[in-house]
Design a protein around this motif. Structure first.
Motif, PDB file in Angstrom:
ATOM      1  N   THR A   1      30.367  99.506  50.994  1.00 19.13           N
ATOM      2  CA  THR A   1      29.412 100.530  50.587  1.00 19.13           C
ATOM      3  C   THR A   1      29.444 101.671  51.603  1.00 19.13           C
ATOM      4  N   ASN A   2      29.432 102.893  51.114  1.00 18.61           N
ATOM      5  CA  ASN A   2      29.360 104.048  52.002  1.00 18.61           C
ATOM      6  C   ASN A   2      27.922 104.170  52.509  1.00 18.61           C
TER       7      ASN A   2
ATOM      8  N   GLY B   1      26.170  96.220  51.759  1.00 14.23           N
ATOM      9  CA  GLY B   1      24.935  96.277  50.980  1.00 14.23           C
ATOM     10  C   GLY B   1      25.142  95.868  49.535  1.00 14.23           C
ATOM     11  N   ASP B   2      26.192  96.394  48.901  1.00 13.70           N
ATOM     12  CA  ASP B   2      26.455  96.045  47.506  1.00 13.70           C
ATOM     13  C   ASP B   2      27.108  94.668  47.387  1.00 13.70           C
ATOM     14  N   ALA B   3      28.036  94.356  48.275  1.00 13.29           N
ATOM     15  CA  ALA B   3      28.705  93.058  48.215  1.00 13.29           C
ATOM     16  C   ALA B   3      27.714  91.912  48.387  1.00 13.29           C
ATOM     17  N   TYR B   4      26.708  92.113  49.219  1.00  7.13           N
ATOM     18  CA  TYR B   4      25.676  91.105  49.449  1.00  7.13           C
ATOM     19  C   TYR B   4      24.942  90.789  48.148  1.00  7.13           C
ATOM     20  N   SER B   5      24.587  91.820  47.392  1.00  6.99           N
ATOM     21  CA  SER B   5      23.923  91.633  46.105  1.00  6.99           C
ATOM     22  C   SER B   5      24.856  91.005  45.079  1.00  6.99           C
ATOM     23  N   LEU B   6      26.096  91.486  45.039  1.00  7.42           N
ATOM     24  CA  LEU B   6      27.062  90.991  44.057  1.00  7.42           C
ATOM     25  C   LEU B   6      27.476  89.549  44.332  1.00  7.42           C
ATOM     26  N   ALA B   7      27.406  89.126  45.586  1.00 10.37           N
ATOM     27  CA  ALA B   7      27.740  87.737  45.919  1.00 10.37           C
ATOM     28  C   ALA B   7      26.808  86.772  45.202  1.00 10.37           C
TER      29      ALA B   7
ATOM     30  N   ALA C   1      16.880  99.133  53.161  1.00 13.03           N
ATOM     31  CA  ALA C   1      17.069  98.424  54.430  1.00 13.03           C
ATOM     32  C   ALA C   1      18.310  97.545  54.378  1.00 13.03           C
ATOM     33  N   PRO C   2      19.064  97.451  55.473  1.00 13.35           N
ATOM     34  CA  PRO C   2      20.233  96.572  55.509  1.00 13.35           C
ATOM     35  C   PRO C   2      19.822  95.128  55.250  1.00 13.35           C
TER      36      PRO C   2
END
Length: 255
Positions: free
Chosen positions: A103-104, A172-178, A240-241
């Motif tokens: 994520t940028n 940030g996005d990978a955490y949600s997609l996981a 937030a991270p």
């Protein structure tokens, strides 16, 4: 986000053709063989070398793999008894992150400011700006006690402006997609066939308790920590991270 094989599955020959719109996947599942499964263990998720090289921080990579394993463990607890990685089990789950788009962080910060700020002057906040979005690709399989593959999935999904909150973190996005992958793979194993359409069923009591940050149904799931719960949901809304609220597992006691 394209599908990507990592060469870690026992076999790719049984996988079907690519399907899906938001989440793309190739699937194999042997429902009759899964019917007799009672106990399941999860081998902690790993990264391929090429995927790991895209995220510099080991802590960030751990956030992603831990979120994936936690989602798997909690969801599978609805049907199976979950045991720790070192114990014998009827079925073993192995997952590997084969690709990741960071994520940028700068654009995530801007998107958060725009979305949150618009909420103060408009009836609803505007969707996330479709710039700098991340993505995740994973492959996983379920093998029986003899090592035979009984289910497998090659999966990929990119974040979108509606469903994924911008978070100021490379993962940030990978955490949600996981977590999305963990739920998709678990659903296939639980029903023993390729899922059709959206899952509209209400979550079980134990899944709601785990989502709120409560104690998991089986101690084995505690190895992956607890979900951030309502605090995490609020933190995600404000960009937030994930490491600010992710509840990491407690280190095992040593004597």
């Amino acid at each position: 986000m394209p599908l990507k094989e990592g060469g870690t599955l026992t076999s790719y020959g049984n996988l079907g053709a690519p399907k899906g719109k938001l989440s793309k996947s190739r699937i194999y599942v042997e429902g009759q063989r899964l019917a007799a499964v009672k106990t399941v263990r999860i081998v902690p998720t790993a990264f391929t070398f090429s995927a790991a090289s895209r995220i510099r921080s080991e802590a960030d990579r751990s956030l992603v793999t831990n979120a994936l394993d936690r989602a798997l463990c909690v969801a599978l607890s609805d049907k199976y008894q979950m045991v720790s990685a070192g114990q014998p089990a009827d079925m073993t789950i192995r997952s590997v992150v084969t690709d990741i788009v960071p994520t940028n962080k700068a654009m995530a910060g801007v998107a958060t400011a725009v979305s949150v700020g618009s909420g103060f002057v408009l009836p609803v906040s505007v969707p996330r700006l479709p710039v700098g979005l991340g993505g995740l690709a994973v492959e996983a399989e379920a093998v029986d006690s003899g090592g035979a593959q009984r289910a497998a999935m090659v999966w990929a999904r990119g974040a979108n402006s509606i469903q994924n909150n911008p978070r100021v973190s490379e993962v940030g996005d990978a955490y949600s997609l996981a977590s999305t992958f963990g739920n998709d793979f678990s659903r296939m194993l639980i029903i023993g066939k390729e899922p059709k359409g959206l899952n509209l069923s209400l979550p079980s009591k134990q899944r709601m308790q785990s989502w709120l940050g409560g104690k998991p149904k089986y101690p084995a799931c505690g190895a992956f920590g607890r979900a951030p719960g309502l605090l995490g949901a609020v933190a995600a809304k404000y960009g937030a991270p994930p490491e600010w609220t992710d509840k990491k597992p407690k280190p095992a006691a040593t004597y």
